[in-house]
Write a protein that holds these residues in place. Structure first.
Motif, PDB file in Angstrom:
ATOM      1  N   ASN A  85      -5.006 -12.105   8.524  1.00  0.00           N
ATOM      2  CA  ASN A  85      -4.711 -10.673   8.566  1.00  0.00           C
ATOM      3  C   ASN A  85      -5.997  -9.902   8.867  1.00  0.00           C
ATOM      4  OD1 ASN A  85      -4.090  -7.975   7.965  1.00  0.00           O
ATOM      5  ND2 ASN A  85      -2.845  -8.506   6.184  1.00  0.00           N
ATOM      6  N   PRO A  86      -6.046  -9.124   9.946  1.00  0.00           N
ATOM      7  CA  PRO A  86      -7.248  -8.335  10.224  1.00  0.00           C
ATOM      8  C   PRO A  86      -7.607  -7.360   9.107  1.00  0.00           C
ATOM      9  CG  PRO A  86      -5.861  -8.441  12.176  1.00  0.00           C
ATOM     10  CD  PRO A  86      -5.062  -9.040  11.046  1.00  0.00           C
ATOM     11  N   ALA A  87      -6.616  -6.871   8.356  1.00  0.00           N
ATOM     12  CA  ALA A  87      -6.900  -5.954   7.257  1.00  0.00           C
ATOM     13  C   ALA A  87      -7.625  -6.671   6.117  1.00  0.00           C
ATOM     14  CB  ALA A  87      -5.610  -5.315   6.740  1.00  0.00           C
ATOM     15  N   VAL A  88      -7.267  -7.928   5.874  1.00  0.00           N
ATOM     16  CA  VAL A  88      -7.971  -8.723   4.858  1.00  0.00           C
ATOM     17  C   VAL A  88      -9.400  -8.986   5.316  1.00  0.00           C
ATOM     18  CG1 VAL A  88      -8.065 -10.973   3.717  1.00  0.00           C
ATOM     19  CG2 VAL A  88      -5.880  -9.780   3.936  1.00  0.00           C
ATOM     20  N   THR A  89      -9.559  -9.328   6.590  1.00  0.00           N
ATOM     21  CA  THR A  89     -10.894  -9.563   7.136  1.00  0.00           C
ATOM     22  C   THR A  89     -11.742  -8.299   7.038  1.00  0.00           C
ATOM     23  OG1 THR A  89     -10.015 -11.222   8.667  1.00  0.00           O
ATOM     24  CG2 THR A  89     -12.171 -10.298   9.177  1.00  0.00           C
ATOM     25  N   PHE A  90     -11.146  -7.152   7.360  1.00  0.00           N
ATOM     26  CA  PHE A  90     -11.885  -5.895   7.281  1.00  0.00           C
ATOM     27  C   PHE A  90     -12.251  -5.567   5.836  1.00  0.00           C
ATOM     28  CE2 PHE A  90     -12.012  -1.159   7.128  1.00  0.00           C
ATOM     29  CZ  PHE A  90     -13.101  -0.974   7.982  1.00  0.00           C
ATOM     30  N   MET A 151       0.570  -0.309   0.430  1.00  0.00           N
ATOM     31  CA  MET A 151       0.988  -1.712   0.388  1.00  0.00           C
ATOM     32  C   MET A 151      -0.169  -2.648   0.735  1.00  0.00           C
ATOM     33  SD  MET A 151       4.889  -1.735   1.926  1.00  0.00           S
ATOM     34  CE  MET A 151       4.429  -0.992   3.499  1.00  0.00           C
ATOM     35  N   THR A 152      -0.971  -2.274   1.728  1.00  0.00           N
ATOM     36  CA  THR A 152      -2.091  -3.141   2.104  1.00  0.00           C
ATOM     37  C   THR A 152      -3.193  -3.110   1.053  1.00  0.00           C
ATOM     38  OG1 THR A 152      -1.590  -2.571   4.401  1.00  0.00           O
ATOM     39  CG2 THR A 152      -3.603  -3.804   4.003  1.00  0.00           C
ATOM     40  N   PHE A 153      -3.360  -1.961   0.392  1.00  0.00           N
ATOM     41  CA  PHE A 153      -4.307  -1.916  -0.729  1.00  0.00           C
ATOM     42  C   PHE A 153      -3.925  -2.966  -1.768  1.00  0.00           C
ATOM     43  CE2 PHE A 153      -5.505  -0.657  -4.980  1.00  0.00           C
ATOM     44  CZ  PHE A 153      -6.838  -0.277  -4.840  1.00  0.00           C
ATOM     45  N   GLY A 154      -2.635  -3.012  -2.128  1.00  0.00           N
ATOM     46  CA  GLY A 154      -2.187  -3.995  -3.110  1.00  0.00           C
ATOM     47  C   GLY A 154      -2.412  -5.415  -2.647  1.00  0.00           C
ATOM     48  N   GLY A 227      -6.870  -1.772   3.327  1.00  0.00           N
ATOM     49  CA  GLY A 227      -7.682  -2.953   3.069  1.00  0.00           C
ATOM     50  C   GLY A 227      -9.132  -2.610   2.805  1.00  0.00           C
ATOM     51  N   GLY A 228      -9.660  -1.639   3.557  1.00  0.00           N
ATOM     52  CA  GLY A 228     -11.046  -1.220   3.352  1.00  0.00           C
ATOM     53  C   GLY A 228     -11.259  -0.595   1.985  1.00  0.00           C
ATOM     54  N   ILE A 229     -10.324   0.249   1.552  1.00  0.00           N
ATOM     55  CA  ILE A 229     -10.433   0.880   0.227  1.00  0.00           C
ATOM     56  C   ILE A 229     -10.377  -0.178  -0.866  1.00  0.00           C
ATOM     57  CG2 ILE A 229      -9.292   2.410  -1.416  1.00  0.00           C
ATOM     58  CD1 ILE A 229      -8.356   4.087   0.960  1.00  0.00           C
TER      59      ILE A 229
END
Length: 251
Positions: A85-90, A151-154, A227-229
């Motif tokens: 997941n790019p959001a996890v990588t970020f 949702m991505t924060f979680g 994801g960044g937060i």
């Protein structure tokens, strides 16, 4: 401070065998995840004459994505960390847990894995459409934007707590299933509103293959911000600041 740990990385890292192996692992893991997740949705549509928006379809999507992500993270964990997941990588990057250059390699591999999975699905199903993520009737772009952030924060917070935190101990053994569970739960919560992507790669492959880009920015901006937060919050409050264990009499 997490910002002090952020690193670009050395140019040689882009061609280092370990980095290339990790990128290949991300490609394969993302291909497995998207093929199973997107494929389950296509199969359900075929069996129910496009009834994926029914409660049963939502539950099926949540289970398929939870199981597939559990496997995808597990098979990549020892090689690349199993980001998928790019959001996890970020989130890992802003927390100083991966260099920018290695992160870019992961992003390329993840996007390619998703695209190849969708192309394989289209070929194997004799041209069935790989449905791009879209907003449900009555849901605005800003509603979906906030949903994707939360949702991505979680999701990324769960990744940090179970997989990245050096204090995780034996908790790390259940990281893949915890990550799969939070994605499945978020699909049940947000799937009826915007599809509950939480993953730019998962959104990119179907959009590219079906060439459907309506509101596509939501599925990049929301997950990356969320994801960044999560990466900053967990790194700043729970990793970089050590807290001594209180004596049992103080509880």
């Amino acid at each position: 401070m997490p910002i002090r740990n952020i690193a670009v990385g050395r140019p040689a890292e882009a061609t280092h065998p370990d980095a290339l192996k990790a990128a290949l692992a991300e490609f394969i893991s993302t291909l497995i995840f998207v093929f199973a997740g997107e494929g389950s949705g296509m199969a359900f549509n075929k069996l129910t004459d496009d009834g994926s928006t029914t409660p049963a379809g939502l539950v099926a999507a949540a289970l398929a994505h939870a199981f597939a992500l559990f496997v995808a993270v597990s098979v990549g964990a020892n090689i690349s960390g199993g980001h998928v997941n790019p959001a996890v990588t970020f989130g890992a990057f802003v927390g100083g847990n991966i260099t920018l250059l290695r992160g870019i390699l992961y992003w390329i591999a993840q996007l390619l894995g998703s695209t190849v999975a969708c192309l394989l699905l289209k070929f194997a199903t004799n041209g069935m459409t790989t449905s791009a993520f879209s907003l449900s009737s009555g849901v605005g772009v800003w509603n979906a934007f906030v949903l994707e952030i939360v949702m991505t924060f979680g999701l990324v917070y769960t990744v940090y707590a179970t997989a990245i935190d050096p204090k995780k101990g034996s908790l790390g053994t259940i990281a893949p299933i915890a990550i799969g569970f939070i994605v499945g739960a978020n699909i049940l919560a947000g799937g009826a509103f915007d599809g509950a992507s939480m993953n730019p790669a998962v959104s990119f492959g179907p959009a590219l293959v079906s060439w459907s880009w309506a509101n596509h920015w939501v599925y990049w901006a929301g997950p990356l911000i969320g994801g960044g937060i999560a990466g900053l919050v967990y790194e700043f409050f729970f990793i970089n600041h050590s807290h001594e264990q209180l004596p049992t009499t103080d509880y």
